[in-house]
Design a protein around this motif. Structure first.
Motif, mmCIF file in Angstrom:
data_model
loop_
_atom_site.group_PDB
_atom_site.id
_atom_site.type_symbol
_atom_site.label_atom_id
_atom_site.label_comp_id
_atom_site.label_asym_id
_atom_site.label_seq_id
_atom_site.Cartn_x
_atom_site.Cartn_y
_atom_site.Cartn_z
ATOM 1 N N PRO A 19 1.342 -1.041 -0.214
ATOM 2 C CA PRO A 19 0.324 0.234 0.171
ATOM 3 C C PRO A 19 0.662 1.267 -0.177
ATOM 4 N N GLY A 20 2.218 1.204 0.397
ATOM 5 C CA GLY A 20 2.437 2.586 0.484
ATOM 6 C C GLY A 20 3.667 3.297 -0.454
ATOM 7 N N VAL A 21 3.025 2.098 -2.001
ATOM 8 C CA VAL A 21 3.157 2.599 -3.450
ATOM 9 C C VAL A 21 2.335 3.198 -3.811
ATOM 10 N N TRP A 22 0.744 2.666 -3.892
ATOM 11 C CA TRP A 22 -0.669 3.119 -3.703
ATOM 12 C C TRP A 22 -0.794 4.875 -4.069
ATOM 13 N N ILE A 23 -0.281 6.119 -3.196
ATOM 14 C CA ILE A 23 -0.295 7.107 -3.499
ATOM 15 C C ILE A 23 0.539 7.760 -5.155
ATOM 16 N N PHE A 24 1.016 6.747 -5.426
ATOM 17 C CA PHE A 24 1.200 7.115 -7.244
ATOM 18 C C PHE A 24 0.311 6.391 -8.111
ATOM 19 N N ASP A 25 -0.761 5.461 -7.796
ATOM 20 C CA ASP A 25 -1.766 5.648 -8.028
ATOM 21 C C ASP A 25 -2.680 5.894 -9.119
ATOM 22 N N ASP A 26 -3.069 5.604 -10.821
ATOM 23 C CA ASP A 26 -4.283 6.728 -11.161
ATOM 24 C C ASP A 26 -5.814 6.514 -10.437
ATOM 25 N N PHE A 131 -6.028 3.057 1.967
ATOM 26 C CA PHE A 131 -4.293 3.460 2.403
ATOM 27 C C PHE A 131 -3.562 4.127 2.521
ATOM 28 N N SER A 132 -4.235 5.295 3.023
ATOM 29 C CA SER A 132 -4.451 7.147 3.563
ATOM 30 C C SER A 132 -5.327 7.188 4.632
ATOM 31 N N GLU A 133 -4.511 8.487 5.457
ATOM 32 C CA GLU A 133 -6.051 9.339 5.957
ATOM 33 C C GLU A 133 -4.621 10.712 6.390
ATOM 34 N N ASN A 134 -5.629 11.193 5.744
ATOM 35 C CA ASN A 134 -5.098 12.744 5.589
ATOM 36 C C ASN A 134 -3.664 12.576 5.524
#
Length: 167
Positions: A19-26, A131-134
């Motif tokens: 989940p650490g790399v999903w922030i870059f997923d469109d 996978f992320s909050e704030n």
């Protein structure tokens, strides 16, 4: 605590999800508005064609309209600000599809530190993994939270997920 989630069981390709790399997923979606919007059943292509057609018709009838002063004064959030302040989720269906479930897979076991939960494969495919909050990873009760697609557990998602097993 491990920050990866295994997708295993009755699949052709077991996956290790980070989940650490999903922030870059469109494909990620804003968790704050995910369950508020009314889901359209039309495809992206149909939506695009309708929007372009409406714009073309409006320009033919009214002519081109310059941006209003109000739109110019509104400060826009940069991508970096959005990523650092928003909460995001991604559909579990993408990962299930890539793992290629066996034809006889009907159920999904979500293994959690709070206890295991068994759901149907359809519910899993319609669901989301937050996978992320704030803007921060879910370190205390993560690495991911599971939300049903209809938002029925919006206030109480399944937390501390360690593995997703297709049965």
């Amino acid at each position: 605590m491990e920050f990866i989630v295994a997708l295993k069981g009755k699949v052709n390709y077991p996956l290790t999800l980070d989940p650490g790399v999903w922030i870059f997923d469109d494909r990620k979606e804003d968790l704050n508005t995910l369950f508020d919007k009314q889901e359209d059943k039309e495809s992206e292509q149909e939506k695009y064609l309708k929007d372009v057609s409406a714009h073309w018709d409006r320009e033919l009838q009214e002519g081109a309209i310059p941006p209003s002063e109000k739109d110019k004064q509104k400060p826009k959030k940069t991508l970096k600000e959005t990523l650092l302040t928003s909460s995001f989720a991604i559909s579990l269906s993408y990962f299930i599809y890539n793992a290629q479930p066996h034809p006889d897979a009907e159920r999904v076991l979500i293994e959690s530190g709070d206890g295991n939960v068994e759901i149907t494969l359809k519910e899993a495919q319609d669901g989301y993994l937050a996978f992320s909050e704030n803007g921060k990873p879910l370190k205390t009760d993560g690495p991911v939270h599971f939300y049903f697609g209809d938002g029925s557990n919006k206030e109480n998602p399944i937390k501390r997920i360690t593995a997703i097993t297709l049965l």
